[in-house]
Design a protein around this motif. Structure first.
Motif, short mmCIF file in Angstrom:
data_model
loop_
_atom_site.label_atom_id
_atom_site.label_comp_id
_atom_site.label_asym_id
_atom_site.label_seq_id
_atom_site.Cartn_x
_atom_site.Cartn_y
_atom_site.Cartn_z
N SER A 90 -1.10 -6.03 70.54
CA SER A 90 -1.44 -7.17 69.68
C SER A 90 -2.19 -8.18 70.53
N VAL A 91 -3.46 -8.41 70.17
CA VAL A 91 -4.30 -9.36 70.91
C VAL A 91 -5.04 -10.22 69.89
N ALA A 92 -4.92 -11.53 70.02
CA ALA A 92 -5.61 -12.50 69.16
C ALA A 92 -5.36 -12.21 67.68
N GLY A 93 -4.13 -11.87 67.33
CA GLY A 93 -3.77 -11.63 65.95
C GLY A 93 -4.18 -10.27 65.40
N VAL A 94 -4.78 -9.43 66.22
CA VAL A 94 -5.19 -8.09 65.79
C VAL A 94 -4.24 -7.07 66.40
N GLU A 95 -3.68 -6.21 65.55
CA GLU A 95 -2.75 -5.20 66.02
C GLU A 95 -3.45 -3.84 66.07
N CYS A 96 -3.45 -3.23 67.25
CA CYS A 96 -4.11 -1.95 67.46
C CYS A 96 -3.07 -0.90 67.85
N SER A 97 -3.36 0.36 67.56
CA SER A 97 -2.43 1.43 67.90
C SER A 97 -3.07 2.38 68.91
N TYR A 98 -2.23 2.99 69.72
CA TYR A 98 -2.68 3.90 70.77
C TYR A 98 -1.72 5.08 70.83
N SER A 99 -2.27 6.26 71.02
CA SER A 99 -1.46 7.44 71.26
C SER A 99 -2.16 8.23 72.36
N GLY A 100 -1.43 8.51 73.43
CA GLY A 100 -2.04 9.21 74.56
C GLY A 100 -1.15 10.32 75.09
N ARG A 101 -1.80 11.31 75.67
CA ARG A 101 -1.11 12.44 76.29
C ARG A 101 -1.30 12.36 77.80
N LEU A 102 -0.28 12.81 78.53
CA LEU A 102 -0.30 12.74 79.98
C LEU A 102 -1.01 13.94 80.58
N SER A 103 -1.98 13.67 81.46
CA SER A 103 -2.56 14.67 82.36
C SER A 103 -2.37 14.05 83.73
N ASP A 104 -3.39 13.57 84.38
CA ASP A 104 -3.23 12.78 85.60
C ASP A 104 -2.88 11.33 85.23
N PHE A 105 -3.18 10.96 84.00
CA PHE A 105 -2.91 9.64 83.42
C PHE A 105 -2.80 9.86 81.92
N TYR A 106 -2.42 8.83 81.18
CA TYR A 106 -2.37 8.95 79.73
C TYR A 106 -3.77 8.72 79.18
N THR A 107 -4.25 9.63 78.37
CA THR A 107 -5.58 9.51 77.78
C THR A 107 -5.47 9.64 76.27
N GLY A 108 -6.14 8.74 75.58
CA GLY A 108 -6.11 8.74 74.12
C GLY A 108 -7.11 7.74 73.60
N THR A 109 -6.92 7.32 72.35
CA THR A 109 -7.84 6.36 71.76
C THR A 109 -7.07 5.15 71.25
#
Length: 125
Positions: A90-109
């Motif tokens: 949640s940034v500046a009143g905008v709520e965003c969602s993220y889903s990531g899978r682990l490889s060397d790091f979590y990567t997603g959109t």
């Protein structure tokens, strides 16, 4: 002496468990133009839910007056095996969602309302 030991034992039993905290570092955007940092703390000890403040800093080349910086809140859930991370930012009143899978790091959109989803890479320390 016995009363003292009993008192110490009761304090140890009923003392709150210390919540674990994690440091999150990441980069968002097609060119990694937004740097994300957060320190999140367990929402309930022993579970895989975390919450805390985050900062996003624009580190792209088009920053003329210094980097733009935004602050907000991050809530995340790690899967039991820690191979998947789901989060709400949640940034500046905008709520965003993220889903990531682990490889060397979590990567997603990172998906925000009324905007195109952008790549987000996260490292958890």
């Amino acid at each position: 002496m016995r009363a003292l030991l009993l008192s110490i034992g009761l304090v140890a039993i009923f003392a709150p468990a210390h919540a674990q905290s994690l440091e999150i570092v990441g980069y968002s955007g097609y060119l990694g133009e937004w740097e994300l940092t957060a320190t999140v703390t367990e929402t309930a000890p022993g579970r895989k839910g975390y919450s805390g403040p985050l900062t996003m800093k624009h580190v792209g080349l088009c920053t003329q007056d210094g980097p733009e910086e935004r602050t907000g809140e991050m809530h995340l859930e790690l899967s039991a095996s820690s191979s998947r991370l789901d989060a709400t930012l949640s940034v500046a009143g905008v709520e965003c969602s993220y889903s990531g899978r682990l490889s060397d790091f979590y990567t997603g959109t990172l998906a925000c309302p009324d905007r195109e989803a952008v790549p987000l890479k996260l490292w958890v320390k």
